[in-house]
Design an enzyme around this catalytic site. Sequence first.
Site, mmCIF file in Angstrom:
data_model
loop_
_atom_site.group_PDB
_atom_site.id
_atom_site.type_symbol
_atom_site.label_atom_id
_atom_site.label_comp_id
_atom_site.label_asym_id
_atom_site.label_seq_id
_atom_site.Cartn_x
_atom_site.Cartn_y
_atom_site.Cartn_z
ATOM 1 N N GLU A 182 0.814 -1.216 0.000
ATOM 2 C CA GLU A 182 0.000 0.000 0.000
ATOM 3 C C GLU A 182 0.848 1.267 0.000
ATOM 4 O OE1 GLU A 182 -2.759 -0.260 3.335
ATOM 5 O OE2 GLU A 182 -4.152 -1.394 2.099
ATOM 6 N N GLU A 251 -6.932 -7.229 -1.034
ATOM 7 C CA GLU A 251 -7.513 -7.100 0.307
ATOM 8 C C GLU A 251 -8.969 -6.727 0.205
ATOM 9 O OE1 GLU A 251 -5.661 -4.702 3.240
ATOM 10 O OE2 GLU A 251 -3.720 -5.669 2.992
#
Length: 826
Positions: A182, A251
């Site tokens: 991320e 995710e």
Amino acid sequence: MGFFKSVFCFIVIFFLFLSSTSATVVSHDGRAITIDGQHRVLLSGSIHYPRSTVEMWPDLIKKAKEGGLDAIETYVFWNVHEPQRRYYDFTGNLDLIRFLKTIQDEGLYAVLRIGPYVCAEWNYGGFPMWLHNMPGVELRTANDVFMNEMKNFTTLIVDMVKKEKLFASQGGPIILAQIENEYGNVMSSYGDAGKAYVDWCANMAESQNIGVPWIMCQQSDAPQPMINTCNGWYCDQFTPNNPNSPKMWTENWTGWFKSWGGKDPHRTAEDVAFAVARFFQTGGTFQNYYMYHGGTNFGRTAGGPYMTTSYDYDAPLDEYGNLNQPKWGHLKELHAVLHSIEKPLTEGNITNIDLGNSVYATIYATPEKSSCFLGNTNQTSDATVVFQGNSFSVPAWSVSILPDCKTEEYNTAKVNTQTSVMVKKPNQAEDQPAALNWKWRPESIDDTALHGKGHASTHQIIDQKTAANDASDYLWYMTSVDLKGNDPIWSDNMTIRVNGSGHILHAYVNGKLVGSQWAKYGVFNYVFEKNVKFNRGKNLITLLSATVGFQNYGPMFDLIQSGVIGPVEIIGRKGDETVIKDLSTRKWNYRVGLHGYDHKLFKVDSPLASRWQSEDLPLNRMMTWYKTTFKAPLGTDPVVVDLQGLGKGEAWVNGHSIGRYWPSFLAEEGCSTDACDYRGSYDNNKCVSNCGHPTQRWYHVPRSFLQDDLNTLVLFEEFGGNPSLVNFQTTVVGSACGNAYEKKTLELSCHGNPISAIKFASFGAPEGSCGSFQKGACEGSNDAVPILEKACVGKESCSINASEDIFGSTNCDANVTRRLAVEAVC
Ligand SMILES: *[C@@H]1O[C@H](CO)[C@@H](O)[C@H](O)[C@H]1NC(C)=O
Ligand SMILES: *[C@@H]1O[C@H](CO)[C@@H](O)[C@H](O)[C@H]1NC(C)=O
Ligand SMILES: *[C@@H]1O[C@H](CO)[C@@H](O)[C@H](O)[C@H]1NC(C)=O
Ligand SMILES: *[C@@H]1O[C@H](CO)[C@@H](O)[C@H](O)[C@H]1NC(C)=O
Ligand SMILES: *[C@@H]1O[C@H](CO)[C@@H](O)[C@H](O)[C@H]1NC(C)=O
Ligand SMILES: *[C@@H]1O[C@H](CO)[C@@H](O)[C@H](O)[C@H]1NC(C)=O
Ligand SMILES: *[C@@H]1O[C@H](CO)[C@@H](O)[C@H](O)[C@H]1NC(C)=O
Ligand SMILES: CC(=O)N[C@H]1CO[C@H](CO)[C@@H](O)[C@@H]1O
């Protein structure tokens, strides 16, 4: 000779045979990951190995496989593997290789997210504290010290995994690996160095030669051949940055994590299924549930600040490894349907048709077979659509899957799986007295609070991360100040003021506690101020700071200060006049940790074992150790300890830390009493519960921590509490509510225990939800309760078809979707 030679040849040939046939080629094109040339629909789920025990792994992975997953994904947690630079730990539940082999033994694939920055609500995002304390280091940017350490650890992991032949290219289960995590969300704060760092990450990863693709999540500029992937509640709008990269969702948040002071988040099975089905409708082919099993933050591994010990995440498998129903079963059915249309999904021509009012049809066509999706993204309006000559009802915020474009086999809003209501049962071990017998001893604070003795000193106030190197939650900051008789500070109103940044402060002056303060969830800076009667002459000021998990997320999160950050001041007020004495640059002594921890009072064989007392058990006394013994609950159901009545501290069972506890921290108010509506975009403030109750009252005690005979529980109580209500319980299914639409089969299970009674059953248009079912406007002519009693009572599980044949014809209107609803008592 000839014999040995031929055996030798056989062995050589055998190994050649093994390695040449078992190597798997993982690649991809713009549509999907390919495995040995086949396009695949891949359903994956996150299970973090340190958040359960070695003994739990096979069962969790079996349940994941049974739930229809193809792969298990895990991060690698740097700070627990390399707690000191170049000293490694891969024992017990840190045995990454064993975890990967357990996945392999179950015949599943693995996705290895090395990071090594992982976020994950894990202490400091997985970075070791020694890394923060290295001279010249800057984390997550183009900094040589950092990159050297990151490469060193990444290489170590890759080499370990290669040595065991665990990459698919070597015949192992790992089909994908991840570098960084991320970073795209925070990259702009690092400027050009951030861009250089991402390129370096990609090159460093590529140079590891692992023979399977690398992914980078939330990284829209990920350099080729890295595949950029999406994380989020929904990823249907996501497009990868290269036409040759498949649409991958790494995710998909099945729920959300919990923080001390926060409410319990829930995400409905209907909405998770909707998000997944929409993703596949819009061209996705790989998706991963974050989390499939959340588990427990044992010891001091919880991230922060303020992540709870439970990391249940409302995942399909609950913290203890039980099926979280209906989520687990509803997704299992979805997985089966998606797998059945793998070929059209990954190879078919795609046609989208807008049917109006936010209803979309998608056709995946191959010469042999066409499969269709009907998606209704309207949040309020149920739709009846005519599609290719047939009529379908598609409820608001749902997706129907028609594997042959004619028959609806699955709809995300129509849940056919039972709801299991979990309950806690008292410990029924033989000879287990109702109340536990406690011993206690005080934590000794005289050296510090009374004498100010430290291990190190500076002439400034330093960050707890630097001073304590995360060796303990606790750090003493100590100084003394001489207040002369003629000091202008003297007044009737004197205070001490401390600027802190979390998370908890206990302030002592001359050995006496003057007050305590802790941060609210979400606001970690605070100013502590209390009136104090100072001595004329020498005064000893000792501040005990306690952290509750270091920050794990955000731009430059690693630099956020912790502990006492200063200034520390004495203030004298006389009328309008204020005199301030700033103590920040005085000589400060530091001491890391507490005596009880140094002496390992939590160990069963602690050398100070004899000095526990049974008399005068103190209640609500700060800094107190408690100890008791108990019998393990019978059976195999998961065990929890109820710590209601305690304040805040840490708990150990037979020397294993079960984590920090803080039942006195109540979850904030503001829960809605309305039933949770799955329709509309989810976020973590929707469908919350537990307002005003202890944020976490029950703590998981894995069965493998227990022994048959007597077990020991030790508590370190920091705030003061009452242990008399503490007790051990098991978590079991209390009741099971089934729901099956017409022509589907209703299945009920008490998961190992017999069904004892049927509380409710009706075929027609039953109303309400589990625990509050009611008969609706119409019903089958045969009484449903005795039919279910006959089929189910006394059995561990049963199944029955929701049909008129069994329940009789109904007087329902033609437009009613008939269903069977049942509540069984376990
Ligand atoms: C990691 O660093 C150590 C020195 O601190 C070195 O001995 C070792 O070879 C390095 N490992 C790798 C994989 O580069
Ligand atoms: C949802 O349906 C309602 C009622 O038909 C309509 O008014 C609304 O515009 C629709 N919303 C969207 C986003 O299509
Ligand atoms: C898919 O599209 C291609 C190119 O437009 C076309 O030649 C082929 O016939 C289509 N296949 C199916 C099954 O519709
Ligand atoms: C001391 O001063 C503070 C700040 O002016 C005030 O809020 C507080 O009430 C005073 N306390 C006493 C005991 O006078
Ligand atoms: C406390 O410290 C923070 C961080 O250094 C600073 O921003 C803030 O102004 C300080 N507050 C006070 C009251 O000194
Ligand atoms: C339910 O119906 C199906 C056919 O529709 C049949 O194969 C199955 O045996 C039935 N199951 C039960 C439990 O009656
Ligand atoms: C079904 O139709 C009846 C009228 O025939 C109507 O009153 C009722 O609201 C409808 N129910 C649903 C669920 O659409
Ligand atoms: C951007 C963001 O919120 N990322 C979060 C995604 O979810 C994981 C798991 O809960 C967190 O670790 C990230 O912080």
